[in-house]
Write a protein that holds these residues in place. Structure first.
Motif, mmCIF file in Angstrom:
data_model
loop_
_atom_site.group_PDB
_atom_site.id
_atom_site.type_symbol
_atom_site.label_atom_id
_atom_site.label_comp_id
_atom_site.label_asym_id
_atom_site.label_seq_id
_atom_site.Cartn_x
_atom_site.Cartn_y
_atom_site.Cartn_z
ATOM 1 N N UNK A 207 -6.033 4.907 15.060
ATOM 2 C CA UNK A 207 -6.322 5.831 14.568
ATOM 3 C C UNK A 207 -5.455 6.554 13.739
ATOM 4 N N UNK B 284 -2.122 -3.514 1.472
ATOM 5 C CA UNK B 284 -2.744 -4.022 0.357
ATOM 6 C C UNK B 284 -3.050 -5.387 0.279
ATOM 7 N N UNK C 268 -10.237 -2.157 9.131
ATOM 8 C CA UNK C 268 -8.842 -2.104 8.666
ATOM 9 C C UNK C 268 -8.273 -3.522 8.737
ATOM 10 N N UNK D 242 -9.387 6.761 -2.706
ATOM 11 C CA UNK D 242 -9.801 6.387 -4.937
ATOM 12 C C UNK D 242 -9.726 8.217 -5.615
ATOM 13 N N UNK E 281 -6.796 7.357 2.234
ATOM 14 C CA UNK E 281 -6.524 6.140 0.914
ATOM 15 C C UNK E 281 -6.124 6.849 -0.261
ATOM 16 N N UNK F 228 -2.707 0.918 13.683
ATOM 17 C CA UNK F 228 -4.162 0.003 13.854
ATOM 18 C C UNK F 228 -4.384 -0.285 15.242
ATOM 19 N N UNK G 240 -9.430 1.830 -1.509
ATOM 20 C CA UNK G 240 -9.842 1.231 -2.782
ATOM 21 C C UNK G 240 -9.006 -0.059 -2.955
ATOM 22 N N UNK G 241 -7.157 -0.242 -2.462
ATOM 23 C CA UNK G 241 -7.336 -1.497 -2.720
ATOM 24 C C UNK G 241 -7.849 -2.441 -2.086
ATOM 25 N N UNK H 141 0.958 3.622 10.615
ATOM 26 C CA UNK H 141 -0.198 2.923 10.703
ATOM 27 C C UNK H 141 0.512 3.139 12.237
ATOM 28 N N UNK I 282 -13.876 2.385 9.299
ATOM 29 C CA UNK I 282 -12.927 2.285 9.179
ATOM 30 C C UNK I 282 -12.346 0.412 9.262
ATOM 31 N N UNK J 116 -5.740 6.917 -3.788
ATOM 32 C CA UNK J 116 -4.559 5.773 -5.016
ATOM 33 C C UNK J 116 -3.220 6.261 -5.363
ATOM 34 N N UNK K 121 -9.301 9.193 7.581
ATOM 35 C CA UNK K 121 -9.155 7.961 7.658
ATOM 36 C C UNK K 121 -8.690 7.699 6.336
ATOM 37 N N UNK K 122 -10.061 8.022 5.401
ATOM 38 C CA UNK K 122 -10.444 7.600 3.831
ATOM 39 C C UNK K 122 -11.438 8.538 3.034
ATOM 40 N N UNK L 60 -6.029 0.585 5.016
ATOM 41 C CA UNK L 60 -4.369 -0.093 5.041
ATOM 42 C C UNK L 60 -4.189 -0.647 4.531
ATOM 43 N N UNK M 90 -1.618 6.576 1.748
ATOM 44 C CA UNK M 90 -2.209 5.733 1.149
ATOM 45 C C UNK M 90 -3.306 6.272 2.669
ATOM 46 N N UNK N 287 -15.392 2.729 4.788
ATOM 47 C CA UNK N 287 -14.331 2.564 4.153
ATOM 48 C C UNK N 287 -13.270 1.202 4.553
ATOM 49 N N UNK O 84 1.404 3.618 -6.865
ATOM 50 C CA UNK O 84 -0.220 2.949 -6.655
ATOM 51 C C UNK O 84 -0.290 1.894 -6.466
ATOM 52 N N UNK O 85 -0.152 1.635 -4.952
ATOM 53 C CA UNK O 85 -0.772 0.062 -4.547
ATOM 54 C C UNK O 85 -1.922 -1.521 -5.250
ATOM 55 N N UNK P 298 0.655 -0.745 -0.165
ATOM 56 C CA UNK P 298 0.396 0.116 -0.222
ATOM 57 C C UNK P 298 0.534 1.540 -0.420
#
Lengths: 425, 173
Positions: free
Chosen positions: A277, B71, B19, A193, A222, A383, B94-95, A381, B17, A224, A188-189, B69, A219, B65, A137-138, A124
């Protein structure tokens, strides 16, 4: 309303050989493909498709997530890739004896990314390569197997968010603080695209390393792809990287954007993304005193020589209060850090210096977290479970803030008159 | 996957979200695991009960979403191996969305349907008509573009690429 085109529209028009706009679907051939340990899985899928890759000179593979192999199953994966690279005659395979590093660092540092090029990666954070003016792009592993086999990929031309950056970062403030601010702003979004186009004098003042930090985190919103306008700094970097035969491309003055943001770097302060997040933004001073168990400086976000210099300036002559892992982004960065005495500074300060790679960021190897532990990290990240136990927590921050926090054993802001971030004037 | 096929199952609802790392943790990502092993880790860090309550054909329902995260394709594959019938969300990262198409797992964006669905109730997705059918009503969703539909109908990127390579060989012959 303008009729011009964005960077994404122009580069994908050129690659497709016809005039396209956001929303159109193109089938294009990438200039380079990047992958890492997941190449083992790509090789297996590829073998079900055909027996020869479309062009062995366009495939770049590094080993970075699990190096040196921490367990037999990882070593087995590496062996699959090694064998495949030999069979296929891949000339850009960076094994552990080949001066490699994190794939996103290698793709820039070794001259694969350049203005106007199209790069796809099975990771990503492939968007990092946009720092040099490429569209990067990933994609997933199966799709990479398909690209290796037939040399093409479909892409929907994205709409673009323009981020126009003015001003200068204050002392002690880094490009990382800016991108954490943007992630907090967009969410985060927030760039889903879409292509993020970074432009303006604020970007012009940043080093290529800083621009890589920005594009790297595209990324996380999000995006692209993320891209910075190429300039003399890009040219100089590419000359050293040995890149040639590229034709730069940039957006028209009257391009049509989905949205335009203007940000003054003078407004940016040392920041963190709180658990768990990336858009959980807070100025670092608001979370000062939060206890940490580990500090991590490295990853494709902030493992470059400029980042290590910034951290070393904070750590020099002092002692870290918690375990602190330093991981250069590549062998070249490690060599530079050795030559400049930074590694000695880190070791003297009590840090654990690791070989180039990115294992801790993804909880795969080399410094993962246990139950209830908290880490402040220069990675991208935070998460739940990202760096190990699902009961661990991660704060994201700049190399300066992470180093300052390592010294105190709690989140701290660095305040120094002479500290100028990683900005170069 | 076949668009004429109706997908019906119980809805398991999650938030915004969600992930890739909680769908399929990084500690397994760079190991070569069997399909069954990969399936056993699905949603491990989000909903440890998922493995027990999930039945073949059930539908995951997410907020905005979904799949943000990494890919990593296993975040799609582990669900497919587990037998998930489709993923319905307000929107997809997207991915992740691309990986779903490539792996032949339906990913449907329909925010209105997501809001109407209660956790655990039975829903269905009619791909031919482009509708999500829930106890609270039917909700239309936007169908894939024609190019993407070709990929989906071929069964994903691997069969699609096999067909493409075969056509190239025939053209040369």
């Amino acid at each position: 309303m303008g009729m011009g085109k964005t960077f994404a529209e122009k580069i994908l028009s050129r690659k497709a050989g016809r005039e396209v706009r956001a929303g159109d679907i193109v089938v294009v051939s990438p200039d380079y493909c990047i992958s890492h340990e997941n190449s083992a899985s790509i090789c297996t899928t590829f073998s079900s498709l055909t027996d020869r890759v479309w062009d062995p000179s366009k495939i770049v593979i590094t080993l970075d997530h699990t190096v040196p192999a921490p367990a037999p199953e990882y070593a087995n994966g590496h062996a699959v890739i090694r064998r495949f690279a030999k069979e296929q005659g891949l000339c850009h395979f960076y094994d552990l004896n080949c001066h490699g590093g994190i794939c996103h660092q290698i793709i820039c540092q070794e001259g694969y990314s350049a203005p106007g090029r199209l790069i796809v990666g099975a990771d990503s954070h492939t968007c990092t390569a946009g720092a040099l003016g490429a569209f990067a792009t990933g994609i997933g592993r199966s799709e990479m197997a398909s690209v290796w086999a037939c040399g093409e990929i479909w892409l929907k031309v994205p709409e673009t968010i323009r981020v126009y950056v003015t001003g200068r970062l204050k002392p002690g403030v880094c490009a990382k603080d800016f991108i954490l601010y943007l992630a907090g702003l967009l969410g985060a979004g927030g760039a889903g695209y879409k292509c993020l186009e970074f432009d303006g004098p604020g970007i012009g003042r940043m080093t290529v390393a800083d621009r890589m930090t920005l594009c790297n985190m595209g990324i996380e919103m999000d995006a692209k792809a993320a891209v910075c306008r190429p300039d003399e700094k890009t040219e100089k970097y590419l000359q050293e990287a040995g890149a040639s035969d590229y034709t730069a491309i940039w957006a028209d003055e009257d391009a049509v954007y989905k949205r335009t943001l203007e940000i003054d770097l003078a407004d940016i302060v040392p920041a963190v993304a709180k658990p768990s997040r990336v858009d959980n933004y807070a100025p670092a001073r608001e979370v000062q005193g939060e206890e940490i168990d580990q500090a991590f400086i490295g990853a494709c976000t902030n493992g470059r020589i400029e980042d290590l210099r910034a951290a070393a300036a904070v750590l020099a002559g002092r002692q870290v209060a918690v375990r602190t892992i330093i991981m250069p982004a590549s062998c070249k960065v490690l060599e530079q850090a050795l030559a400049e005495g930074l590694i000695q500074t880190f070791v003297a300060a009590g840090c654990t210096v690791m070989p180039p790679g990115c294992g801790p960021c993804v909880g795969a190897s080399g410094g993962v977290l246990g139950d209830g532990e908290c880490c402040i990290s220069t990675s991208n990240r935070n998460f739940v479970g990202r760096m190990g136990s699902r009961r661990s927590r991660v704060y994201l921050a700049s190399p300066i803030t992470v180093a300052a926090s390592a010294l105190e054993g709690e989140i701290s802001c660095w305040e120094s008159e002479e500290q100028n971030g990683t900005e170069d004037f | 996957m076949d668009r004429r096929e109706e997908i019906r199952g119980r809805a398991w609802k999650y938030g915004d979200d969600v992930n890739t790392d909680v769908i399929y943790p990084g500690r397994y990502t760079y190991k070569l695991l069997t399909d069954e092993e990969a399936a056993s880790h699905a949603l491990e860090d989000l909903d440890p009960d998922f493995g027990k309550k999930m039945r073949k054909g059930d539908i995951l329902v997410g907020g905005w979403n979904w799949g943000v995260g990494s890919a990593r394709e296993q975040a799609v594959k582990c669900l497919k191996f587990k037998g998930v019938g489709a993923i319905l969300a307000k929107s997809f990262a997207r991915i992740y969305f691309r990986n779903c198409l490539n792996e032949g797992l339906f990913a449907i964006a329909c925010p209105e349907a997501v809001d109407a669905i209660q956790d655990g109730e039975e829903i269905s997705i009619d791909f031919e008509k482009g509708r999500v059918v829930t106890p609270a009503g039917e909700f239309p969703f936007e169908k894939y573009p024609a190019y993407v539909m070709g990929l989906v109908e071929a069964g994903g990127i691997i069969p699609y690429t096999k067909e493409k390579l075969k056509n190239r060989r025939e053209e040369r012959a």
